[in-house]
Design a protein around this motif. Sequence first.
Motif, PDB file in Angstrom:
ATOM      1  N   ALA A 161      -4.942   9.320   6.551  1.00 51.21           N
ATOM      2  CA  ALA A 161      -5.978   8.850   7.778  1.00 51.21           C
ATOM      3  C   ALA A 161      -6.219   9.873   8.591  1.00 51.21           C
ATOM      4  O   ALA A 161      -5.377  10.821   9.197  1.00 51.21           O
ATOM      5  CB  ALA A 161      -5.459   7.747   8.271  1.00 51.21           C
ATOM      6  N   MET A 162      -7.333  10.438   8.981  1.00 56.93           N
ATOM      7  CA  MET A 162      -7.847  11.120  10.071  1.00 56.93           C
ATOM      8  C   MET A 162      -7.738  10.456  11.358  1.00 56.93           C
ATOM      9  O   MET A 162      -8.610   9.388  11.149  1.00 56.93           O
ATOM     10  CB  MET A 162      -9.093  11.983   9.875  1.00 56.93           C
ATOM     11  CG  MET A 162      -9.108  12.731   8.345  1.00 56.93           C
ATOM     12  SD  MET A 162      -7.865  13.927   8.123  1.00 56.93           S
ATOM     13  CE  MET A 162      -8.354  15.092   9.442  1.00 56.93           C
ATOM     14  N   VAL A 163      -7.004  10.918  12.368  1.00 52.83           N
ATOM     15  CA  VAL A 163      -6.986  10.154  13.606  1.00 52.83           C
ATOM     16  C   VAL A 163      -7.346  10.829  14.715  1.00 52.83           C
ATOM     17  O   VAL A 163      -6.996  12.048  14.936  1.00 52.83           O
ATOM     18  CB  VAL A 163      -5.539   9.807  13.828  1.00 52.83           C
ATOM     19  CG1 VAL A 163      -5.242   9.147  14.989  1.00 52.83           C
ATOM     20  CG2 VAL A 163      -5.298   8.976  12.411  1.00 52.83           C
ATOM     21  N   GLU A 164      -8.059  10.441  15.761  1.00 49.97           N
ATOM     22  CA  GLU A 164      -8.529  10.972  16.696  1.00 49.97           C
ATOM     23  C   GLU A 164      -7.849  10.380  17.921  1.00 49.97           C
ATOM     24  O   GLU A 164      -7.798   9.265  18.034  1.00 49.97           O
ATOM     25  CB  GLU A 164     -10.337  10.592  17.122  1.00 49.97           C
ATOM     26  CG  GLU A 164     -10.832  11.274  18.452  1.00 49.97           C
ATOM     27  CD  GLU A 164     -11.142  12.698  18.120  1.00 49.97           C
ATOM     28  OE1 GLU A 164     -11.263  13.320  19.199  1.00 49.97           O
ATOM     29  OE2 GLU A 164     -11.026  13.088  17.189  1.00 49.97           O
ATOM     30  N   ALA A 165      -7.441  11.462  18.769  1.00 44.47           N
ATOM     31  CA  ALA A 165      -6.489  11.017  20.001  1.00 44.47           C
ATOM     32  C   ALA A 165      -7.582  11.014  21.142  1.00 44.47           C
ATOM     33  O   ALA A 165      -8.251  11.949  21.454  1.00 44.47           O
ATOM     34  CB  ALA A 165      -5.453  11.881  20.235  1.00 44.47           C
ATOM     35  N   MET A 166      -7.386  10.064  22.172  1.00 40.29           N
ATOM     36  CA  MET A 166      -8.312   9.904  23.259  1.00 40.29           C
ATOM     37  C   MET A 166      -7.423  10.323  24.525  1.00 40.29           C
ATOM     38  O   MET A 166      -6.279  10.619  24.379  1.00 40.29           O
ATOM     39  CB  MET A 166      -8.774   8.370  23.395  1.00 40.29           C
ATOM     40  CG  MET A 166      -9.320   7.670  22.234  1.00 40.29           C
ATOM     41  SD  MET A 166     -10.675   8.486  21.818  1.00 40.29           S
ATOM     42  CE  MET A 166     -11.575   7.630  20.198  1.00 40.29           C
ATOM     43  N   GLY A 167      -8.195  10.829  25.535  1.00 40.83           N
ATOM     44  CA  GLY A 167      -7.571  11.208  26.726  1.00 40.83           C
ATOM     45  C   GLY A 167      -6.690  10.429  27.287  1.00 40.83           C
ATOM     46  O   GLY A 167      -5.987  10.796  27.981  1.00 40.83           O
ATOM     47  N   ASN A 168      -6.613   8.951  27.063  1.00 38.63           N
ATOM     48  CA  ASN A 168      -5.674   7.936  27.833  1.00 38.63           C
ATOM     49  C   ASN A 168      -4.478   7.664  26.759  1.00 38.63           C
ATOM     50  O   ASN A 168      -3.823   6.851  26.846  1.00 38.63           O
ATOM     51  CB  ASN A 168      -6.458   6.889  27.781  1.00 38.63           C
ATOM     52  CG  ASN A 168      -7.262   5.969  26.298  1.00 38.63           C
ATOM     53  OD1 ASN A 168      -7.001   6.468  25.364  1.00 38.63           O
ATOM     54  ND2 ASN A 168      -7.917   4.947  26.615  1.00 38.63           N
ATOM     55  N   GLY A 169      -4.589   8.635  25.647  1.00 35.71           N
ATOM     56  CA  GLY A 169      -3.411   8.387  24.729  1.00 35.71           C
ATOM     57  C   GLY A 169      -3.344   7.541  23.658  1.00 35.71           C
ATOM     58  O   GLY A 169      -2.646   7.490  22.755  1.00 35.71           O
ATOM     59  N   ARG A 170      -4.859   6.738  23.715  1.00 39.46           N
ATOM     60  CA  ARG A 170      -4.885   5.877  22.408  1.00 39.46           C
ATOM     61  C   ARG A 170      -5.592   6.515  21.295  1.00 39.46           C
ATOM     62  O   ARG A 170      -5.846   7.701  21.643  1.00 39.46           O
ATOM     63  CB  ARG A 170      -5.898   4.897  22.965  1.00 39.46           C
ATOM     64  CG  ARG A 170      -5.243   3.749  24.109  1.00 39.46           C
ATOM     65  CD  ARG A 170      -6.419   2.796  24.188  1.00 39.46           C
ATOM     66  NE  ARG A 170      -6.682   1.758  23.124  1.00 39.46           N
ATOM     67  CZ  ARG A 170      -7.231   0.745  23.375  1.00 39.46           C
ATOM     68  NH1 ARG A 170      -8.301   0.567  24.555  1.00 39.46           N
ATOM     69  NH2 ARG A 170      -7.348  -0.045  22.306  1.00 39.46           N
ATOM     70  N   THR A 171      -5.426   6.046  20.241  1.00 36.05           N
ATOM     71  CA  THR A 171      -5.823   6.958  19.001  1.00 36.05           C
ATOM     72  C   THR A 171      -6.742   5.819  18.225  1.00 36.05           C
ATOM     73  O   THR A 171      -6.602   4.692  18.410  1.00 36.05           O
ATOM     74  CB  THR A 171      -4.456   7.191  17.943  1.00 36.05           C
ATOM     75  OG1 THR A 171      -3.901   5.940  17.663  1.00 36.05           O
ATOM     76  CG2 THR A 171      -3.614   8.272  18.664  1.00 36.05           C
ATOM     77  N   ILE A 172      -7.510   6.544  17.334  1.00 35.81           N
ATOM     78  CA  ILE A 172      -8.593   5.589  16.418  1.00 35.81           C
ATOM     79  C   ILE A 172      -8.711   6.546  15.142  1.00 35.81           C
ATOM     80  O   ILE A 172      -8.799   7.609  15.110  1.00 35.81           O
ATOM     81  CB  ILE A 172      -9.821   5.386  17.253  1.00 35.81           C
ATOM     82  CG1 ILE A 172     -10.740   4.398  16.394  1.00 35.81           C
ATOM     83  CG2 ILE A 172     -10.464   6.732  17.445  1.00 35.81           C
ATOM     84  CD1 ILE A 172     -10.182   2.911  16.402  1.00 35.81           C
ATOM     85  N   GLU A 173      -8.607   5.655  13.870  1.00 32.23           N
ATOM     86  CA  GLU A 173      -8.953   6.308  12.621  1.00 32.23           C
ATOM     87  C   GLU A 173     -10.153   6.473  12.743  1.00 32.23           C
ATOM     88  O   GLU A 173     -11.231   5.418  12.866  1.00 32.23           O
ATOM     89  CB  GLU A 173      -8.225   5.248  11.634  1.00 32.23           C
ATOM     90  CG  GLU A 173      -9.006   5.491  10.245  1.00 32.23           C
ATOM     91  CD  GLU A 173     -10.293   4.893   9.909  1.00 32.23           C
ATOM     92  OE1 GLU A 173     -11.002   5.334   9.143  1.00 32.23           O
ATOM     93  OE2 GLU A 173     -10.237   3.349  10.256  1.00 32.23           O
ATOM     94  N   VAL A 174     -10.739   7.671  11.917  1.00 32.46           N
ATOM     95  CA  VAL A 174     -12.282   7.875  11.925  1.00 32.46           C
ATOM     96  C   VAL A 174     -12.602   8.371  10.282  1.00 32.46           C
ATOM     97  O   VAL A 174     -13.577   8.509  10.071  1.00 32.46           O
ATOM     98  CB  VAL A 174     -12.635   9.340  12.707  1.00 32.46           C
ATOM     99  CG1 VAL A 174     -12.454   8.846  14.199  1.00 32.46           C
ATOM    100  CG2 VAL A 174     -11.689  10.455  12.203  1.00 32.46           C
ATOM    101  N   GLY A 175     -11.384   8.044   9.477  1.00 34.57           N
ATOM    102  CA  GLY A 175     -11.800   8.328   8.190  1.00 34.57           C
ATOM    103  C   GLY A 175     -10.288   8.428   7.256  1.00 34.57           C
ATOM    104  O   GLY A 175      -9.538   8.925   7.887  1.00 34.57           O
ATOM    105  N   VAL A 176     -10.715   7.742   6.235  1.00 32.56           N
ATOM    106  CA  VAL A 176      -9.477   7.738   5.295  1.00 32.56           C
ATOM    107  C   VAL A 176      -9.689   8.252   4.154  1.00 32.56           C
ATOM    108  O   VAL A 176     -10.838   8.381   3.372  1.00 32.56           O
ATOM    109  CB  VAL A 176      -9.087   6.175   4.796  1.00 32.56           C
ATOM    110  CG1 VAL A 176      -8.045   6.040   3.978  1.00 32.56           C
ATOM    111  CG2 VAL A 176      -8.821   5.436   6.175  1.00 32.56           C
ATOM    112  N   ILE A 177      -8.608   9.254   3.586  1.00 33.45           N
ATOM    113  CA  ILE A 177      -9.099  10.069   2.251  1.00 33.45           C
ATOM    114  C   ILE A 177      -7.915   9.860   1.292  1.00 33.45           C
ATOM    115  O   ILE A 177      -6.720   9.919   1.619  1.00 33.45           O
ATOM    116  CB  ILE A 177      -9.145  11.453   2.762  1.00 33.45           C
ATOM    117  CG1 ILE A 177     -10.039  11.722   3.754  1.00 33.45           C
ATOM    118  CG2 ILE A 177      -9.065  12.242   1.568  1.00 33.45           C
ATOM    119  CD1 ILE A 177      -9.587  13.067   4.428  1.00 33.45           C
ATOM    120  N   GLY A 178      -8.378   9.595   0.041  1.00 37.93           N
ATOM    121  CA  GLY A 178      -7.511   8.957  -1.066  1.00 37.93           C
ATOM    122  C   GLY A 178      -7.852  10.000  -2.340  1.00 37.93           C
ATOM    123  O   GLY A 178      -8.400  10.944  -1.990  1.00 37.93           O
TER     124      GLY A 178
END
Length: 257
Positions: free
Chosen positions: A72-89
């Motif tokens: 999973a490609m994961v973006e980290a936010m300024g508040n410390g939270r993360t979010i998946e932006v794409g999955v690669i298989g």
Amino acid sequence: MHSSKSRKARPARGAPAAAVAVRNSLLAALLATEYRHLLPRLEHVTLKRGAIVYRADQEIEHVYFPEEAVVAMVEAMGNGRTIEVGVIGREGIVGINIFLGGVVTPDQAIVQLPGGAMRMKAKDLRKEVRFGSPLQRLLLDYTRTFLAVISQSVACSQHHSVDQRVARWLLTMSDYAGPGEFLMVQASMAAMLGVRRVSITGSAGRFHAAALIGYYRGRISILDKRGLDKQSCECYRFIRRQYESLHAELPRLLSGK
């Protein structure tokens, strides 16, 4: 699956590439002569669950063509939270920024499902994607598809409920894992979807009560895929269609027609 604080990836070395069946769709689409040309530059490795393949803003030294592994490609936010932006298989490549002329990756890449991958040095990929090469044509179309997937994933995180997004994530992981159960830790799923762990617990509990999934100590099995699909958003079906279309297009891309 572990959280984004997991250890940095240390891929285990496996058999030489020549001794391993081709299980990545991009590599498998190449003609035998083209694949044999790439073989000296490929190394088969094993990626462990939770391993960090890239950290944000890290220079990319290798690219990976996943087989059983899912990243999973994961973006980290300024508040410390993360979010998946794409999955690669097995349909793609981890490290597409190298193909686009980049040197670093803006996102973290974290292994969600363990398994094999073909690894190539970034400098070798740059040489192989010369203008008009078969690999370049494949990666161009894959990049277009992956950008559409990223856009849909970002929209999904903004506009769909936690239940819908959890259903999409479980269906996606199940598609990659195949029949049977797979390991999915709630804390890490929460990090991927950018929500609180209690939200994941609630969604999993509702799906379990409705006999859509089996869930015990992080081990998940899909009991009613059609029913779980109804709980998901349209993003699951959209992303699946994108990759199915890409797979169908691969022979035409190489034929030059």
